[in-house]
Scaffold this motif. Sequence first.
Motif, short mmCIF file in Angstrom:
data_model
loop_
_atom_site.label_atom_id
_atom_site.label_comp_id
_atom_site.label_asym_id
_atom_site.label_seq_id
_atom_site.Cartn_x
_atom_site.Cartn_y
_atom_site.Cartn_z
N ALA A 110 -8.62 -8.17 8.28
CA ALA A 110 -9.13 -8.84 9.48
C ALA A 110 -10.57 -9.29 9.26
N GLN A 111 -11.36 -8.47 8.58
CA GLN A 111 -12.76 -8.83 8.34
C GLN A 111 -12.88 -10.03 7.39
N PHE A 112 -12.09 -10.04 6.33
CA PHE A 112 -12.11 -11.18 5.42
C PHE A 112 -11.60 -12.45 6.10
N THR A 113 -10.63 -12.30 6.97
CA THR A 113 -10.11 -13.46 7.71
C THR A 113 -11.18 -14.04 8.62
N GLN A 114 -11.98 -13.16 9.23
CA GLN A 114 -13.08 -13.64 10.07
C GLN A 114 -14.09 -14.44 9.24
N SER A 115 -14.38 -13.96 8.05
CA SER A 115 -15.31 -14.69 7.17
C SER A 115 -14.74 -16.06 6.81
N ALA A 116 -13.44 -16.08 6.52
CA ALA A 116 -12.80 -17.35 6.16
C ALA A 116 -12.84 -18.33 7.33
N ILE A 117 -12.60 -17.85 8.53
CA ILE A 117 -12.63 -18.73 9.71
C ILE A 117 -14.03 -19.27 9.95
N ALA A 118 -15.04 -18.40 9.80
CA ALA A 118 -16.43 -18.83 10.00
C ALA A 118 -16.80 -19.93 9.00
N LEU A 119 -16.40 -19.75 7.74
CA LEU A 119 -16.70 -20.76 6.73
C LEU A 119 -15.91 -22.05 6.97
N SER A 120 -14.68 -21.92 7.41
CA SER A 120 -13.87 -23.10 7.73
C SER A 120 -14.48 -23.89 8.88
N LYS A 121 -15.00 -23.17 9.86
CA LYS A 121 -15.62 -23.84 11.00
C LYS A 121 -16.88 -24.60 10.56
N GLU A 122 -17.68 -23.96 9.70
CA GLU A 122 -18.88 -24.62 9.21
C GLU A 122 -18.53 -25.88 8.42
N ASP A 123 -17.50 -25.77 7.57
CA ASP A 123 -17.06 -26.92 6.77
C ASP A 123 -16.52 -28.03 7.67
N PHE A 124 -15.77 -27.65 8.70
CA PHE A 124 -15.21 -28.65 9.61
C PHE A 124 -16.32 -29.37 10.37
N GLU A 125 -17.33 -28.64 10.81
CA GLU A 125 -18.45 -29.25 11.51
C GLU A 125 -19.18 -30.25 10.61
N ASN A 126 -19.38 -29.86 9.34
CA ASN A 126 -20.05 -30.77 8.40
C ASN A 126 -19.24 -32.06 8.22
N ASN A 127 -17.92 -31.90 8.03
CA ASN A 127 -17.06 -33.08 7.87
C ASN A 127 -17.02 -33.93 9.13
N LEU A 128 -17.11 -33.25 10.29
CA LEU A 128 -17.08 -33.97 11.56
C LEU A 128 -18.31 -34.86 11.70
#
Length: 411
Positions: free
Chosen positions: A308-326
């Motif tokens: 669960a903790q690693f999944t949270q890190s993955a989601i946080a990084l995915s969100k940052e990447d999505f914001e940059n692409n946006l």
Amino acid sequence: MSTFKKYIVSVLLVCVSGFLNAQTLDDYLKEASENNPGLKAKYAEFEAAMQRVAQVNALPDPKLSFGYFISPVETRVGPQQAKFGLSQMFPWFGTLAAKGEMATLMAEAKYQVFLNARNELYYKVKAAWYPLYEVNRTLLLQEENRDILYTFKQLATTGFKNDKGSMVDVIRVDIMIENTETDIKLLQDKKISLLTRFNTLLNRADTIQVSVPDSIPLLQVENGYRKDSLLTQHPMLEALNLKMQSVQTKEEVAKKMGLPSFGVGLDYVIVGEGQMNVPDNGKDVVMPMVTMSLPIFRGKYKAAVKEAQFTQSAIALSKEDFENNLVSSYEMAWFELDKALELIELYRAQSNKTEQAIELLLTAYSNSGKDFEEILRMQQELLKYQIADAIALKDYYTALAKLDYLTAKSE
């Protein structure tokens, strides 16, 4: 009623019927949202996720057991003949509520994914509709150009008969007319493929015609159009936020799963009458029970928490990447919109000047019979600017549709 009056009425009825049946772009967007199978699939996924909530926050099924003593066990009060048992397990306090919250958040995330798919579908419909406008507009321009060329041909023929021109001018016009006819045929073929793409998005027959206006007004938007909602209203960002909350709850569930669970139960033993005459002879036995699980193998629970903790890190990084692409996609779409706007202004100004030049050349030709080739060249220049204007207008509204999608503007 006279035949002429009947004809007028029939024409009016056809015109009114066509007006009533004509669909706007908003109508097509609504139809696509109702019929597109991909969008329906996204909504079905959301509905499926909602059904998960009722599954995870329910107690485990109670257990009913039955045993029959093939060789009865003799006791002081009689032989034990059969045994019934009923038990119910209860997880650690708050585990079921946490599981329900986790499933609810995931379902809400699925709904945000559905909203994004709907907005993306709107963009795709627009991006398929504006090229149809471009082709229709270009077809009209080519047909008008063909009519003008026929007029020029008559003009050249008259000039040749009056010794104010040469037969070469007539041949030049014929060549250009043939080229125009070919361009019209190619545009008609292109329109068929564009219709197929558009109708596929609406999940309907490929051959159904699409209502497209002959012209579209240019509606300019303010600088930084909807940029304030770019990182605040996009459904995928909200979906990632909900997934983060769900996984945080999943971590809590993993910790609670590592705590003991409790159970209560009841055994009922059927006792036959014994040979000895004692008190309670043949009396059945009722035995309440309490059980508790012992989660002593800690490895799987620790691994679930780490997951669960690693999944949270993955989601946080995915969100940052999505914001940059946006942000990057927004800036690129804005550049395309601004570029198209400048080109539209250029082509319209050039068209006006070219029309003025053609009028002057025609006046001079009617007097001297000279520079007919220059008239044809300027006419083709005018056509080029007009077609380029239609393409730039298509690009402008396609870029605007992309901005609407990126900023989550719902129709």
